[in-house]
Scaffold this active site. Sequence first.
Site, mmCIF file in Angstrom:
data_model
loop_
_atom_site.group_PDB
_atom_site.id
_atom_site.type_symbol
_atom_site.label_atom_id
_atom_site.label_comp_id
_atom_site.label_asym_id
_atom_site.label_seq_id
_atom_site.Cartn_x
_atom_site.Cartn_y
_atom_site.Cartn_z
ATOM 1 N N SER A 264 -9.855 -0.228 -7.151
ATOM 2 C CA SER A 264 -8.684 0.144 -5.994
ATOM 3 C C SER A 264 -8.046 1.414 -6.628
ATOM 4 O O SER A 264 -8.017 1.849 -7.478
ATOM 5 C CB SER A 264 -8.096 -0.950 -5.464
ATOM 6 O OG SER A 264 -6.847 -0.990 -6.411
ATOM 7 N N LYS A 265 -7.564 1.801 -5.544
ATOM 8 C CA LYS A 265 -6.388 2.918 -5.723
ATOM 9 C C LYS A 265 -5.091 2.534 -6.496
ATOM 10 O O LYS A 265 -4.302 3.081 -7.135
ATOM 11 C CB LYS A 265 -5.892 3.558 -4.508
ATOM 12 C CG LYS A 265 -7.157 4.347 -3.747
ATOM 13 C CD LYS A 265 -6.642 5.205 -2.736
ATOM 14 C CE LYS A 265 -7.575 5.317 -1.672
ATOM 15 N NZ LYS A 265 -7.589 6.307 -0.605
ATOM 16 N N ARG A 266 -4.935 1.249 -6.614
ATOM 17 C CA ARG A 266 -3.795 0.756 -7.088
ATOM 18 C C ARG A 266 -3.862 0.205 -8.490
ATOM 19 O O ARG A 266 -2.949 0.060 -9.208
ATOM 20 C CB ARG A 266 -3.092 -0.495 -6.102
ATOM 21 C CG ARG A 266 -2.337 0.066 -4.826
ATOM 22 C CD ARG A 266 -2.253 -0.908 -4.023
ATOM 23 N NE ARG A 266 -2.230 -0.631 -2.769
ATOM 24 C CZ ARG A 266 -3.079 -0.627 -1.848
ATOM 25 N NH1 ARG A 266 -4.515 -1.186 -2.456
ATOM 26 N NH2 ARG A 266 -3.320 -0.242 -0.652
ATOM 27 N N GLN A 267 -4.999 0.179 -8.902
ATOM 28 C CA GLN A 267 -5.248 -0.305 -10.301
ATOM 29 C C GLN A 267 -4.852 0.631 -11.239
ATOM 30 O O GLN A 267 -4.845 0.305 -12.603
ATOM 31 C CB GLN A 267 -6.816 -0.924 -10.458
ATOM 32 C CG GLN A 267 -6.898 -2.309 -10.459
ATOM 33 C CD GLN A 267 -8.131 -2.773 -10.089
ATOM 34 O OE1 GLN A 267 -8.813 -1.943 -9.063
ATOM 35 N NE2 GLN A 267 -8.813 -3.793 -10.396
#
Length: 509
Positions: A264-267
Amino acid sequence: MTETTKKIRTRFAPSPTGFLHVGGLRTALFAYLWAKHNGGDFLLRIEDTDQARFIDGAIEKLVSVLTGMGIVYDEGVVVESGEILDKGDHGPYLQSNRLEIYQKYSKELVEAGHAYYCFCDEQRLTELRKEQEALKQPTRYDRKCRSLSKEEVQNNFDNAMAYVIRQAIPEEGQTTIHDLVYGDIVWENKLLDDQVLMKSDGFPTYHLAVVIDDHLMEISHVIRGEEWIPSTPKHILLYKSFGWEQPQFAHLPLLLNKDRSKLSKRQGDVSVEDFLAKGYLKEALINFVALLGWNPKTDQEIFNLQELIEQFELSKVNKSGPIFDIEKLDWFNNLYIRKMSNAEIVTAVLPFLKADGLIVDELQSKNGKKITQEFLESIIEIEKERMKKFSEIGERTAYFFEQPKYNPELLIWKKANLVQTKENLSNLIDFIQNLSDSDFNSVLEIETKVKEFIAQNNLDNGSVLWPLRVALSGLEKSPSPFELLYVLFIGYGKFEILQRIEIALKLLT
Ligand code: GLU
């Protein structure tokens, strides 16, 4: 022009989020490779119709990262002397500059009966959603406004009611995506929502804009992430409504973590900028990313951009999600580091050594000693085989720039004792004092000398080499004592070597 001779044109169409996700790099790279493999054009279009998500400087950053990676586009948004401009004759390439185009085409759709004005307000839509959720039904628009008469619509306009334009999805039939990666995917039209095409703020949604732009920009192959497959039937229906020939679609499988969860982009740590800042080489990133989903079906693993252009085939893209294996990226990066000259690596690691405070300026180490280029290159010579990325340089080589700190017990080899260790270190001091400068000419020469010393004194390797190595590096694991002697001699001469062994001896007393 017949279909087969049509020019191959692909595009990368990111939203300006402020950074380039590695998944985005993979999409851009595959689209670029496919165009270039076929002698076609590659375009950069910026999809910025979501004004709520506007981020200052995001476009500039994206353009510079993409071109910095060597993915050069023929047409699209460019930044020249700080200004965002268009290059190419299919522009504008920034969607927010194309609003009149979307307005014109959405009106045409309404007139032809393929779209309709919808006046339902947020409150009604929320209530509808809640009802559907309570009944465990799929949440979608109930098509209330689809049956409004011309008069009712006019009446609402006269009352200045806010409206959107929705796509009138056929109630029956099927829509098939002929995907170049996934094969044929069939959708029942009755499962599709009457998608909003124009929002009340006069901006198009992604769905309308992407179809109009891909058509007007003469895109032959739409190459994008798998997450857009569910939107594609709506796009295909729009092509049909406009009477336009549809492009070919190739959806790329999502990148996965090792546990097969979505990358994900958040990782964090998944933006290209982050990788570059950590000292990954762009060649290594490109090589690694190219193999995320594309299988050349040969044993070749090392590819430069030109080789990728020559060999890339969409038909060799797998539909199973490729694992984003950072160890594999490290492996590639190490390989590309080793191809660089020592001098080039020195230039690349200097900013990291400075950031770590190990080198104060070009010529001085942390503890005030003079640093030469020759010294830095010799450090690289013994480290580069193991170096995975430039940001590691500080932790790997700090002891070359300052007296190492360590637990004195580390000096005693597992098969030796304190008395023996002290004796060997003290004999080493005498021995090194008597060496001439030419004994330090190469790692091999110094190794020969030290081994002679061990043999002449009937000592065993471990009880001499272990404490010597620890005295010089302070580490349990490090390059060999011969390499350390060689490099420290180049850096500071014999004095530093003797001083480090004397400190070790003192620590044991
Ligand atoms: N703007 C979309 C994105 O951010 C583009 C999807 C497409 O390529 O059609 O991924």
